[in-house]
Design a protein around this motif. Structure first.
Motif, PDB file in Angstrom:
ATOM      1  N   PHE A 151       0.844  -1.192   0.000  1.00  0.00           N
ATOM      2  CA  PHE A 151       0.000   0.000   0.000  1.00  0.00           C
ATOM      3  C   PHE A 151       0.881   1.245   0.000  1.00  0.00           C
ATOM      4  N   LEU A 152       0.537   2.199  -0.876  1.00  0.00           N
ATOM      5  CA  LEU A 152       1.266   3.454  -1.002  1.00  0.00           C
ATOM      6  C   LEU A 152       0.295   4.631  -0.913  1.00  0.00           C
ATOM      7  N   GLY A 153       0.838   5.809  -0.615  1.00  0.00           N
ATOM      8  CA  GLY A 153       0.002   7.003  -0.598  1.00  0.00           C
ATOM      9  C   GLY A 153      -0.313   7.509  -1.990  1.00  0.00           C
ATOM     10  N   SER A 154       0.606   7.277  -2.934  1.00  0.00           N
ATOM     11  CA  SER A 154       0.405   7.645  -4.338  1.00  0.00           C
ATOM     12  C   SER A 154       1.368   6.825  -5.177  1.00  0.00           C
ATOM     13  N   LEU A 155       1.092   6.726  -6.468  1.00  0.00           N
ATOM     14  CA  LEU A 155       1.961   5.997  -7.381  1.00  0.00           C
ATOM     15  C   LEU A 155       2.841   6.995  -8.130  1.00  0.00           C
ATOM     16  N   PRO A 156       4.112   6.673  -8.342  1.00  0.00           N
ATOM     17  CA  PRO A 156       5.001   7.595  -9.059  1.00  0.00           C
ATOM     18  C   PRO A 156       4.633   7.677 -10.537  1.00  0.00           C
ATOM     19  N   ARG A 157       4.546   8.903 -11.049  1.00  0.00           N
ATOM     20  CA  ARG A 157       4.167   9.111 -12.456  1.00  0.00           C
ATOM     21  C   ARG A 157       5.044  10.202 -13.063  1.00  0.00           C
ATOM     22  N   ASN A 158       5.115  10.211 -14.415  1.00  0.00           N
ATOM     23  CA  ASN A 158       5.862  11.259 -15.101  1.00  0.00           C
ATOM     24  C   ASN A 158       4.933  12.408 -15.480  1.00  0.00           C
ATOM     25  N   ASP A 159       5.442  13.362 -16.277  1.00  0.00           N
ATOM     26  CA  ASP A 159       4.659  14.558 -16.616  1.00  0.00           C
ATOM     27  C   ASP A 159       3.401  14.238 -17.411  1.00  0.00           C
ATOM     28  N   MET A 160       3.398  13.112 -18.117  1.00  0.00           N
ATOM     29  CA  MET A 160       2.242  12.738 -18.921  1.00  0.00           C
ATOM     30  C   MET A 160       1.271  11.841 -18.159  1.00  0.00           C
ATOM     31  N   GLY A 161       1.568  11.602 -16.878  1.00  0.00           N
ATOM     32  CA  GLY A 161       0.695  10.756 -16.079  1.00  0.00           C
ATOM     33  C   GLY A 161       0.989   9.277 -16.215  1.00  0.00           C
ATOM     34  N   LYS A 162       2.073   8.927 -16.940  1.00  0.00           N
ATOM     35  CA  LYS A 162       2.417   7.517 -17.074  1.00  0.00           C
ATOM     36  C   LYS A 162       3.037   7.002 -15.787  1.00  0.00           C
ATOM     37  N   LEU A 163       2.650   5.797 -15.431  1.00  0.00           N
ATOM     38  CA  LEU A 163       3.145   5.159 -14.233  1.00  0.00           C
ATOM     39  C   LEU A 163       4.624   4.798 -14.406  1.00  0.00           C
ATOM     40  N   LEU A 164       5.433   5.086 -13.390  1.00  0.00           N
ATOM     41  CA  LEU A 164       6.860   4.758 -13.410  1.00  0.00           C
ATOM     42  C   LEU A 164       7.073   3.526 -12.532  1.00  0.00           C
ATOM     43  N   LYS A 165       6.929   2.358 -13.137  1.00  0.00           N
ATOM     44  CA  LYS A 165       6.964   1.128 -12.335  1.00  0.00           C
ATOM     45  C   LYS A 165       8.325   0.869 -11.715  1.00  0.00           C
ATOM     46  N   LYS A 166       9.383   1.289 -12.386  1.00  0.00           N
ATOM     47  CA  LYS A 166      10.712   1.059 -11.823  1.00  0.00           C
ATOM     48  C   LYS A 166      10.942   1.887 -10.559  1.00  0.00           C
ATOM     49  N   ALA A 167      10.127   2.918 -10.366  1.00  0.00           N
ATOM     50  CA  ALA A 167      10.262   3.759  -9.180  1.00  0.00           C
ATOM     51  C   ALA A 167       9.415   3.260  -8.002  1.00  0.00           C
ATOM     52  N   LEU A 168       8.643   2.194  -8.194  1.00  0.00           N
ATOM     53  CA  LEU A 168       7.758   1.715  -7.128  1.00  0.00           C
ATOM     54  C   LEU A 168       8.519   1.248  -5.885  1.00  0.00           C
ATOM     55  N   PRO A 169       9.606   0.476  -6.025  1.00  0.00           N
ATOM     56  CA  PRO A 169      10.327   0.078  -4.801  1.00  0.00           C
ATOM     57  C   PRO A 169      10.853   1.271  -4.012  1.00  0.00           C
TER      58      PRO A 169
END
Length: 489
Positions: free
Chosen positions: A462-480
């Motif tokens: 569980f996270l407070g928010s998911l990491p995304r770039n300027d276009m709103g794309k999810l940055l999965k490599k940044a999840l850990p």
């Protein structure tokens, strides 16, 4: 070649661009772009400080008319990445607004301030005679190394925009509303050059707001809206308490989402409130647009539609064997060919060669084909194809299943090594209410009931928010890293 912007050549007092309070007619845009094109004709390549303003649109249009490749620069690019882009592309000068404060990395480049109010008309050409000449050099996000410069030709830009004209019945009567960045294919090529090629108009919000969307689609008379899933999610959240927004969306002719998958739940909320279906399309920097859901199609949440005119699309196995099944289940990598493809990666013949299987471009995206040929993307080959217990599983369908749970606001799915299964499915979840989080078992059972038992997540973070770039794309490599930060927090 034919003029990229016939309406600009003809000129008129019809609105072409509107950014906030500033409007440029086709006559005014022609004067501004024509005057600038005359000044940059021998520049080789030009960098464009791509703020969300009319000046950026004028600068890029001028470069296209002059036959000078434009390099859009993200104003938020960091010092190291900017230095790499400039060293790689070697622009002869930078185009910026008179009030723009440029970073030190651009200090040594000659600068031309872009003016939007020009009194006199300067004759301009239709652009270069060779359709294969470079129109734009757009840099990738650099997720697998330093950003690569994608060389897009005049041919590719025209072919992609003309194919969308057919798919979406896009005409000069359309007024496009959007708030997308202008350093990216979606916001710049589709969102600015698209309306100009059709002879229509675009209204850019400068910065996204639900109020701006309601205003420009409502009383403003907008007919089309381009957005990314984050924008549509905020729109869906606001619908219950905003009847003006509901009316505005209901009267729009076309709502388009792109750059990432729009969750099915948001599709359903918008359709239920407005009677309008959001359609999706699929493209990338190297290919521009590949597929789109045609206007007037029945609702197809989760689908990116059919290949556009002139685009060849196939799915292949890991060994390169073409996957002929149109069964909605067999997963393969998307490969495409057609006039929409880029010319090369700038200064990277090795990377260009590696990106192709003969004439087919390897997209790295995994998908299935439905029996009627519609394409449904299930994720990226590098991050979203999970091999678990002998099954090939796309992360995207599990993410949609998780988002169908009322206690889930955002979700991402990845795979991690597992001695027994090969890979186990891991879910990264933002709860709708942080005080009432669902249990991991509840979410696993929810996915198993909707999809299949082997697709249930084995681990839930569980996270407070998911990491995304300027276009709103999810940055999965940044999840850990996001998880580690949350645990420290």
């Amino acid at each position: 070649m034919n003029a990229l912007f016939p309406a600009l050549k003809a000129g008129s007092d019809r609105p072409a661009l509107r950014f906030g309070a500033q409007t440029l007619t086709y006559d005014e845009l022609g004067r501004a772009a024509g005057a600038l094109a005359a000044r940059i004709g021998g520049a080789g390549r030009v960098a464009v400080w791509a703020t969300p303003t009319a000046r950026t649109a004028v600068a890029v249009t001028a470069a296209l008319l002059a036959g000078v490749p434009a390099i859009p620069l993200n104003p938020r690019t960091g010092e190291r990445e900017l230095a790499h882009i400039l060293d790689d592309s070697t622009p002869g000068l930078v185009l910026a607004g008179p009030d723009d404060v440029l970073p030190a990395g651009l200090a040594e480049l000659p600068r031309i301030d872009v003016e939007t109010a020009v009194a006199h008309h300067t004759p301009f050409s239709d652009g270069p005679d060779d359709p294969e000449s470079a129109a734009l050099i757009v840099y990738t996000s650099g997720t697998t190394g330093p950003p690569k410069g994608v060389v897009l030709s005049h041919r590719a830009v025209a072919a992609s925009l003309d194919a969308l004209e057919e798919a979406w019945a896009w005409t000069a009567d359309d007024v496009l509303v959007h708030a997308l960045p202008l350093f990216h294919v979606h916001g710049l090529i589709l969102g600015i050059l698209g309306p100009l090629r059709r002879g229509g108009s675009v209204r850019h919000l400068g910065a996204f707001s639900v109020e701006g969307v309601a205003r420009e689609l409502g009383a403003g008379g907008g007919t089309m809206l381009f957005g990314v899933p984050t924008m549509y999610h905020r729109i869906a959240d606001a619908l219950d308490g905003d009847p003006a927004l509901v009316r505005a969306l209901a009267q729009a002719r076309l709502l388009v989402s792109g750059s990432a998958a729009l969750p099915v739940h948001d599709h359903e909320r918008i359709a239920a409130a407005t009677g309008r279906t959001v359609v999706e399309r699929y493209g990338m920097t190297e290919t521009l647009m590949n597929t789109a859901v045609p206007v007037g199609s029945p609702p197809r949440p989760g689908s990116v539609g059919l290949p556009l005119r002139g685009v060849g699309l196939r799915l292949v196995e890991e060994d390169g064997t073409e996957l002929g099944a149109y069964d909605g289940e067999s997963v393969g990598e998307i490969q495409v060919r057609g006039p929409n493809l880029f010319s090369a990666y700038l200064n990277r013949p090795d990377a260009t060669a590696a990106a192709f299987d003969g004439e087919w471009f390897r997209t790295g995206d995994m998908a299935v084909r439905e029996p009627d040929g519609y394409v449904r993307i299930v994720g990226r080959k590098a991050t979203d194809l999970i091999k678990s217990g002998g099954y090939k599983i796309g992360a995207g369908e599990i993410e949609n299943a998780l988002l169908d749970h009322p206690a889930v606001a955002e979700a991402a799915v990845t795979g991690e090594a597992d001695a027994d299964l090969g890979e186990r499915i891991v879910a990264w979840v933002v709860a709708a209410d942080a005080e009432k989080r669902p249990t991991a078992e509840e979410l696993a059972d929810h996915v198993a009931a909707l999809l299949a038992p082997h697709k249930r997540p084995r681990t839930v973070h569980f996270l407070g928010s998911l990491p995304r770039n300027d276009m709103g794309k999810l940055l999965k490599k940044a999840l850990p890293d996001a998880l580690a930060e949350a645990r420290r927090g």
